[in-house]
Design an enzyme around this catalytic site. Structure first.
Site, PDB file in Angstrom:
ATOM      1  N   HIS A   1     -37.190 -34.578 -10.934  1.00 47.27           N
ATOM      2  CA  HIS A   1     -37.532 -33.252 -11.473  1.00 47.27           C
ATOM      3  C   HIS A   1     -38.909 -33.235 -12.118  1.00 47.27           C
ATOM      4  O   HIS A   1     -39.216 -32.334 -12.910  1.00 47.27           O
ATOM      5  CB  HIS A   1     -36.468 -32.788 -12.478  1.00 47.27           C
ATOM      6  CG  HIS A   1     -35.131 -32.574 -11.856  1.00 47.27           C
ATOM      7  ND1 HIS A   1     -33.965 -32.454 -12.582  1.00 47.27           N
ATOM      8  CD2 HIS A   1     -34.765 -32.483 -10.554  1.00 47.27           C
ATOM      9  CE1 HIS A   1     -32.946 -32.279 -11.754  1.00 47.27           C
ATOM     10  NE2 HIS A   1     -33.402 -32.308 -10.513  1.00 47.27           N
TER      11      HIS A   1
ATOM     12  N   THR B   1     -25.026 -37.710 -16.811  1.00 45.61           N
ATOM     13  CA  THR B   1     -25.335 -36.461 -16.110  1.00 45.61           C
ATOM     14  C   THR B   1     -24.053 -35.682 -15.848  1.00 45.61           C
ATOM     15  O   THR B   1     -23.008 -36.250 -15.572  1.00 45.61           O
ATOM     16  CB  THR B   1     -26.079 -36.706 -14.775  1.00 45.61           C
ATOM     17  OG1 THR B   1     -26.368 -35.440 -14.159  1.00 45.61           O
ATOM     18  CG2 THR B   1     -25.274 -37.559 -13.811  1.00 45.61           C
TER      19      THR B   1
ATOM     20  N   PRO C   1     -19.388 -39.758 -21.985  1.00 48.35           N
ATOM     21  CA  PRO C   1     -18.258 -39.532 -22.890  1.00 48.35           C
ATOM     22  C   PRO C   1     -17.336 -38.409 -22.417  1.00 48.35           C
ATOM     23  O   PRO C   1     -16.208 -38.283 -22.875  1.00 48.35           O
ATOM     24  CB  PRO C   1     -18.929 -39.169 -24.222  1.00 48.35           C
ATOM     25  CG  PRO C   1     -20.339 -38.853 -23.919  1.00 48.35           C
ATOM     26  CD  PRO C   1     -20.672 -39.477 -22.619  1.00 48.35           C
TER      27      PRO C   1
ATOM     28  N   ALA D   1     -23.950 -43.673 -23.425  1.00 46.33           N
ATOM     29  CA  ALA D   1     -24.696 -44.525 -22.488  1.00 46.33           C
ATOM     30  C   ALA D   1     -24.855 -45.947 -22.997  1.00 46.33           C
ATOM     31  O   ALA D   1     -24.594 -46.915 -22.270  1.00 46.33           O
ATOM     32  CB  ALA D   1     -26.060 -43.887 -22.223  1.00 46.33           C
TER      33      ALA D   1
HETATM   34  N1  APR Z   1     -24.408 -40.842 -23.457  1.00 45.58           N
HETATM   35  C1  APR Z   1     -24.068 -40.561 -22.166  1.00 45.58           C
HETATM   36  N2  APR Z   1     -23.844 -39.293 -21.716  1.00 45.58           N
HETATM   37  C2  APR Z   1     -23.970 -38.294 -22.630  1.00 45.58           C
HETATM   38  C3  APR Z   1     -24.323 -38.513 -23.985  1.00 45.58           C
HETATM   39  C4  APR Z   1     -24.540 -39.863 -24.381  1.00 45.58           C
HETATM   40  N3  APR Z   1     -24.873 -40.166 -25.647  1.00 45.58           N
HETATM   41  N4  APR Z   1     -24.362 -37.297 -24.616  1.00 45.58           N
HETATM   42  C5  APR Z   1     -24.064 -36.370 -23.678  1.00 45.58           C
HETATM   43  N5  APR Z   1     -23.810 -36.968 -22.501  1.00 45.58           N
HETATM   44  C6  APR Z   1     -23.454 -36.357 -21.209  1.00 45.58           C
HETATM   45  C7  APR Z   1     -22.739 -35.042 -21.294  1.00 45.58           C
HETATM   46  O1  APR Z   1     -21.335 -35.259 -21.356  1.00 45.58           O
HETATM   47  C8  APR Z   1     -23.137 -34.404 -19.948  1.00 45.58           C
HETATM   48  O2  APR Z   1     -22.226 -34.754 -18.926  1.00 45.58           O
HETATM   49  O3  APR Z   1     -24.686 -36.092 -20.558  1.00 45.58           O
HETATM   50  C9  APR Z   1     -24.492 -35.029 -19.632  1.00 45.58           C
HETATM   51  C10 APR Z   1     -25.652 -34.069 -19.803  1.00 45.58           C
HETATM   52  O4  APR Z   1     -25.482 -33.072 -18.823  1.00 45.58           O
HETATM   53  P1  APR Z   1     -26.618 -31.951 -18.695  1.00 45.58           P
HETATM   54  O5  APR Z   1     -26.992 -31.450 -20.043  1.00 45.58           O
HETATM   55  O6  APR Z   1     -26.149 -31.003 -17.639  1.00 45.58           O
HETATM   56  O7  APR Z   1     -27.889 -32.759 -18.175  1.00 45.58           O
HETATM   57  P2  APR Z   1     -28.204 -33.201 -16.679  1.00 45.58           P
HETATM   58  O8  APR Z   1     -26.964 -33.554 -15.941  1.00 45.58           O
HETATM   59  O9  APR Z   1     -29.294 -34.205 -16.762  1.00 45.58           O
HETATM   60  O10 APR Z   1     -28.819 -31.827 -16.063  1.00 45.58           O
HETATM   61  C11 APR Z   1     -29.387 -31.906 -14.788  1.00 45.58           C
HETATM   62  O11 APR Z   1     -30.150 -29.627 -15.080  1.00 45.58           O
HETATM   63  O12 APR Z   1     -31.029 -28.123 -16.581  1.00 45.58           O
HETATM   64  C12 APR Z   1     -31.330 -28.916 -15.474  1.00 45.58           C
HETATM   65  O13 APR Z   1     -33.372 -29.837 -14.789  1.00 45.58           O
HETATM   66  C13 APR Z   1     -32.394 -29.926 -15.782  1.00 45.58           C
HETATM   67  O14 APR Z   1     -32.535 -32.265 -15.120  1.00 45.58           O
HETATM   68  C14 APR Z   1     -31.675 -31.273 -15.670  1.00 45.58           C
HETATM   69  C15 APR Z   1     -30.536 -30.950 -14.717  1.00 45.58           C
END
Ligand code: APR
Length: 233
Positions: free
Chosen positions: A106, A176, A202, A219
């Protein structure tokens, strides 16, 4: 060919560095509306507001340090001949931690692109003196060199990610939600080709059902557990 190991990372791996995720508890999309900030249409309508939001995120990220989860992936890269990180994150923390083989799906929040002359370069100025910032070469309007909703991903990054996902034997999915495509497809492609899928998160996600191993931890703790058990780190 040597066994290939992959990690797909999302905002959750940077949560322990103090960078907000997008969805779930305290997520950015709870406070802001993506369609008002992370789309070409939003930028065309109001580049100043979009840049104010990115300047705010750049300030948070500039103060963030890689956490132990990022560092464990550096160690994994050093110990395994064929290990790549495919990240959805734009914060650059994998590289700051020392990872060399990182594919940014991204883009990167520190890179900018000129809408007039198409120049693309790194701009670390934080906070930005001028909003919206202007191109150092032609004075044109700059945009963040990140992928917005509705935009296509960098061709080379995407092609490489699909190719690696089709040939890996172990696929770590860390922090993610798996809600955004095409990144969200990668674990399914790997699974189809017989890879072992390990999810470290989590919370339950769109990937959980295809995971062979689910580690319901943050993580750092989850990676420590996995690496200790599976690869006697
Ligand atoms: N350790 C591991 N996972 C975690 C933690 C942690 N400390 N805290 C939160 N999470 C998890 C949440 O449970 C969730 O499943 O991280 C994930 C974050 O999800 P999103 O906020 O949707 O982020 P992501 O999956 O990276 O989003 C993908 O969406 O908004 C767009 O471009 C943006 O790159 C991003 C894409």
């Amino acid at each position: 060919m040597k066994e290939l190991f992959l990690a797909l990372t999302g905002a959750g791996i940077s949560a322990e560095s103090g960078i907000p995720t997008f969805r779930g508890e305290g997520g950015l999309w709870k406070q802001f509306r993506p369609e008002e900030l992370a789309t070409p249409k939003a930028f065309a309508k109001d580049p100043k507001s979009v840049w104010e939001w990115y300047d705010w995120r750049r300030r948070i990220i500039s103060k963030a340090e890689p956490n132990r989860a990022h560092l464990l992936l550096v160690e994994l890269e050093q110990r395994l001949e064929n290990f790549f990180i495919i990240t959805q994150n734009v914060d650059g923390l994998h590289q700051k931690a020392g990872s060399k083989k990182v594919i940014e799906l991204h883009g990167n929040i520190w890179r900018v692109r000129c809408l007039s002359c198409r120049a693309e370069y790194e701009l670390y100025e934080t906070p930005l003196k001028e909003i919206p910032p202007r191109c150092r070469y032609c004075g044109g309007l700059l945009r963040p060199a990140v992928v917005w909703f509705g935009e296509s991903l960098p061709e080379d990054a995407l092609t490489k990610s699909f190719e690696l996902s089709q040939n890996c034997s172990l696929f770590l999915v860390i922090g993610t939600s798996g809600m955004v495509y095409p990144a969200g497809y990668l674990p399914f492609i790997a699974k189809q080709r017989g890879a072992k899928i390990v999810e470290i998160n989590p919370e339950r996600t769109a990937i959980s059902d295809i995971a062979d191993i689910v580690i319901r931890e943050k993580a750092t703790k989850g990676l420590e557990q996995f690496l200790a058990k599976m690869l006697n780190f």
